[in-house]
Design an enzyme around this catalytic site. Structure first.
Site, PDB file in Angstrom:
ATOM      1  N   CYS A 111       2.268  -9.830  13.537  1.00  0.00           N
ATOM      2  CA  CYS A 111       3.145  -8.747  13.087  1.00  0.00           C
ATOM      3  C   CYS A 111       2.589  -8.129  11.806  1.00  0.00           C
ATOM      4  O   CYS A 111       2.209  -8.843  10.871  1.00  0.00           O
ATOM      5  CB  CYS A 111       4.555  -9.286  12.853  1.00  0.00           C
ATOM      6  SG  CYS A 111       5.704  -8.071  12.188  1.00  0.00           S
TER       7      CYS A 111
ATOM      8  N   CYS B 142       4.377  -8.105   7.415  1.00  0.00           N
ATOM      9  CA  CYS B 142       4.082  -8.952   6.255  1.00  0.00           C
ATOM     10  C   CYS B 142       2.591  -9.236   6.207  1.00  0.00           C
ATOM     11  O   CYS B 142       1.955  -9.458   7.240  1.00  0.00           O
ATOM     12  CB  CYS B 142       4.844 -10.271   6.323  1.00  0.00           C
ATOM     13  SG  CYS B 142       6.644 -10.114   6.217  1.00  0.00           S
TER      14      CYS B 142
ATOM     15  N   CYS C 270      12.665 -12.998  12.273  1.00  0.00           N
ATOM     16  CA  CYS C 270      12.091 -12.233  11.160  1.00  0.00           C
ATOM     17  C   CYS C 270      12.564 -12.868   9.862  1.00  0.00           C
ATOM     18  O   CYS C 270      13.777 -13.050   9.662  1.00  0.00           O
ATOM     19  CB  CYS C 270      12.502 -10.767  11.218  1.00  0.00           C
ATOM     20  SG  CYS C 270      11.785  -9.777   9.875  1.00  0.00           S
TER      21      CYS C 270
ATOM     22  N   PHE D  31      16.801  13.964  -7.020  1.00  0.00           N
ATOM     23  CA  PHE D  31      16.521  13.264  -5.762  1.00  0.00           C
ATOM     24  C   PHE D  31      17.539  12.131  -5.610  1.00  0.00           C
ATOM     25  O   PHE D  31      17.200  10.978  -5.377  1.00  0.00           O
ATOM     26  CB  PHE D  31      15.095  12.715  -5.736  1.00  0.00           C
ATOM     27  CG  PHE D  31      14.028  13.721  -6.039  1.00  0.00           C
ATOM     28  CD1 PHE D  31      13.519  14.531  -5.037  1.00  0.00           C
ATOM     29  CD2 PHE D  31      13.536  13.869  -7.332  1.00  0.00           C
ATOM     30  CE1 PHE D  31      12.522  15.472  -5.320  1.00  0.00           C
ATOM     31  CE2 PHE D  31      12.552  14.798  -7.624  1.00  0.00           C
ATOM     32  CZ  PHE D  31      12.039  15.601  -6.618  1.00  0.00           C
TER      33      PHE D  31
ATOM     34  N   GLU E 266      20.365  16.849  -4.845  1.00  0.00           N
ATOM     35  CA  GLU E 266      19.749  16.315  -3.621  1.00  0.00           C
ATOM     36  C   GLU E 266      19.545  17.460  -2.647  1.00  0.00           C
ATOM     37  O   GLU E 266      20.392  18.343  -2.525  1.00  0.00           O
ATOM     38  CB  GLU E 266      20.631  15.231  -3.001  1.00  0.00           C
ATOM     39  CG  GLU E 266      20.209  14.731  -1.640  1.00  0.00           C
ATOM     40  CD  GLU E 266      18.793  14.189  -1.609  1.00  0.00           C
ATOM     41  OE1 GLU E 266      18.062  14.517  -0.647  1.00  0.00           O
ATOM     42  OE2 GLU E 266      18.406  13.445  -2.543  1.00  0.00           O
TER      43      GLU E 266
ATOM     44  N   ASP F 139      14.049  10.021  -8.749  1.00  0.00           N
ATOM     45  CA  ASP F 139      13.656   8.996  -7.774  1.00  0.00           C
ATOM     46  C   ASP F 139      13.192   9.682  -6.499  1.00  0.00           C
ATOM     47  O   ASP F 139      13.907   9.727  -5.502  1.00  0.00           O
ATOM     48  CB  ASP F 139      14.838   8.064  -7.496  1.00  0.00           C
ATOM     49  CG  ASP F 139      14.505   7.002  -6.455  1.00  0.00           C
ATOM     50  OD1 ASP F 139      13.318   6.702  -6.255  1.00  0.00           O
ATOM     51  OD2 ASP F 139      15.447   6.474  -5.824  1.00  0.00           O
TER      52      ASP F 139
ATOM     53  N   CYS G  58       8.406   4.380  -5.455  1.00  0.00           N
ATOM     54  CA  CYS G  58       7.948   3.391  -4.484  1.00  0.00           C
ATOM     55  C   CYS G  58       6.452   3.530  -4.232  1.00  0.00           C
ATOM     56  O   CYS G  58       5.924   2.918  -3.297  1.00  0.00           O
ATOM     57  CB  CYS G  58       8.720   3.519  -3.170  1.00  0.00           C
ATOM     58  SG  CYS G  58       8.561   5.142  -2.380  1.00  0.00           S
TER      59      CYS G  58
END
Length: 450
Positions: free
Chosen positions: A99, A102, A179, A312, A336, A382, A408
């Protein structure tokens, strides 16, 4: 002499593709892993050729074959392990290695934490963002079985449906039975979903399955499903009833509004002292643990502000905790662009007795300018992974005393941060947040002060 016309291709023909480069040798070679790459692979060298070897650690010696060409090197396919370096752990998931969700379950906790933080500091250091006066806070960690949002793929193969995530660097699907990162209510739906989708899909047909754990139950959106007939709707409604889902919806493709099949509950989520109903499949932080860490960092970075802009803003992840954090006379203006997220944000703002106002605006095309920004003592932004280049340029030209950036993507964060610094801001603090456990992804919060 007229210029030569470019060679015209026949309509519908594809441009010729370069053949894949040949590996330097066909047989196995012995290598030693000298460091870990940003994606979790071990890095080795053989006669000047770089190899990326999955599931290895610094100090491992092994025999590998050259696999596919990858960037500035080659994929190393392990053949046999000759000597094992320190820091290895038993992966908690039976699907680890196949998978692609990860990449780091083979690392023990200390090795994993060091690798994750070094991957971030390498990017920020190269961009010159870790100089004197910048405090790098300890990394906030997420525990296993906490992820509340995921998108799986389901495809029918013969008489059964495969449901799971793709292999790393591949479109091949891994059929999950468990998972280690998903919250238990989502994991518990894997087998029932597989059974429910089997009669709905033709052989070879696939759909995406977006699962979100809300405060009042699970929200599921099936994407890629043809317009369901009455029999299909009844089948799906029965599934929603049997599994006690909050909501079940479908849509033909990404970007279209989700059509409801079963709305058994409102689909609620609490942010601060406000409850919102996000749109089916809407974005939210992947775990409550990480969300709490991000919110705490945002609140710590705004200083003694009474007027704050949240750009955002999504469905209000930071908006409503900010409103609760400020004094009773404080005010948050949330902006937004996505219409579904704005609807949830606007609904939540009506619960705040005027402490929050909401504005729908595309900040990529129409960012707030200094005239709009200078009335705030602090601004939080963000953006998605691409960052907030246009908005960061306007912030850099503003007089806002404090800016808090949430990201991110360390690369786009570094670009936006440099724009703020060039405009007269000073980066004072960085908080890393390991929201996507055992993956190469990292969230961070940066504090800027003019």
């Amino acid at each position: 002499m007229p210029p030569r016309k470019p060679h015209a291709r026949r309509p519908g023909s594809r441009p010729a593709q370069r053949p894949a480069p040949e590996p330097p040798t066909r047989g196995p070679v012995e290598v030693a892993i000298t460091r870990l790459g940003g994606r979790g692979d071990g890095l080795a060298e053989w006669q000047g050729h770089r190899l990326y070897v999955p599931q290895t650690l610094v100090g491992d010696r092994l025999m590998v074959k050259f696999g596919a060409h990858r960037g500035d090197g080659w994929e190393g396919v392990p053949v046999s392990l000759l000597a094992e370096g320190p820091g290895r752990a038993e992966p908690p998931c039976p699907h680890f290695g196949s998978c692609g969700g990860c990449v780091a379950q083979h690392m023990d906790d200390a090795t994993y934490a060091t690798w994750k933080l070094e991957a971030l500091t390498t990017v920020l250091g190269r961009c010159g963002l870790l100089g004197d006066g910048v405090t790098l806070h300890p990394m906030a960690r997420t525990e296993p079985a906490q992820r509340r949002r995921a998108v799986m793929n389901a495809v029918r193969r013969g008489s059964r449906v495969w449901l799971g995530f793709n292999e790393a660097h591949s479109h091949r699907l891994v059929d999950l039975s468990a998972c280690a990162v998903l919250a238990p209510p989502l994991t518990a739906l894997i087998a029932p979903l597989r059974e429910a989708l089997t009669p709905l899909l033709a052989d070879g047909q696939s759909v995406d399955v977006a699962l979100t754990l809300l405060d009042d139950g699970v929200d599921i959106v099936l994407e890629g499903l043809a317009a369901p007939d009455l029999r299909t709707l009844e089948h799906l409604a029965g599934f929603a009833q049997a599994q006690d889902l909050a909501r079940l919806s479908w849509r033909a493709r990404d970007g279209q509004p989700a059509e409801p099949v079963a709305l058994r509950r409102s689909g609620l989520l609490g942010f601060g002292d406000v409850t919102v109903s996000p749109a089916p499949g809407a974005f939210l932080q992947a775990s409550r643990q990480a969300e709490s860490a991000l919110v705490a960092a945002v609140l710590g970075g705004i200083g003694p502000a009474t007027a704050v802009a949240d750009l955002f803003a999504g469905s209000g992840t930071f908006t409503f905790p900010l409103a609760a954090h400020l004094s009773p006379a404080g005010h948050v203006h949330a902006v937004e662009g996505d219409p579904a997220a704005f609807a949830a944000l606007s609904g939540g703002s009506r619960q705040t007795q005027g402490r929050v106002t909401a504005e729908r605006r595309d900040l990529f095309r129409d960012p707030l300018v200094p005239f709009d920004l200078d009335r705030f003592q602090a601004v939080v932004f963000d953006p998605p992974r691409a960052g907030a280049q246009a908005q960061a340029a306007q912030l850099a030209a503003s007089a806002v005393p404090r800016v808090v950036g949430v990201s991110c993507n360390p690369l786009s964060f570094a670009r936006d941060a440099q724009m703020l610094i060039d405009g007269g801001y000073r980066l004072t603090d960085i908080l890393p947040v390991d929201q996507f456990l055992w993956s190469a992804h990292m969230e961070l919060v940066g504090w800027f002060q003019r």
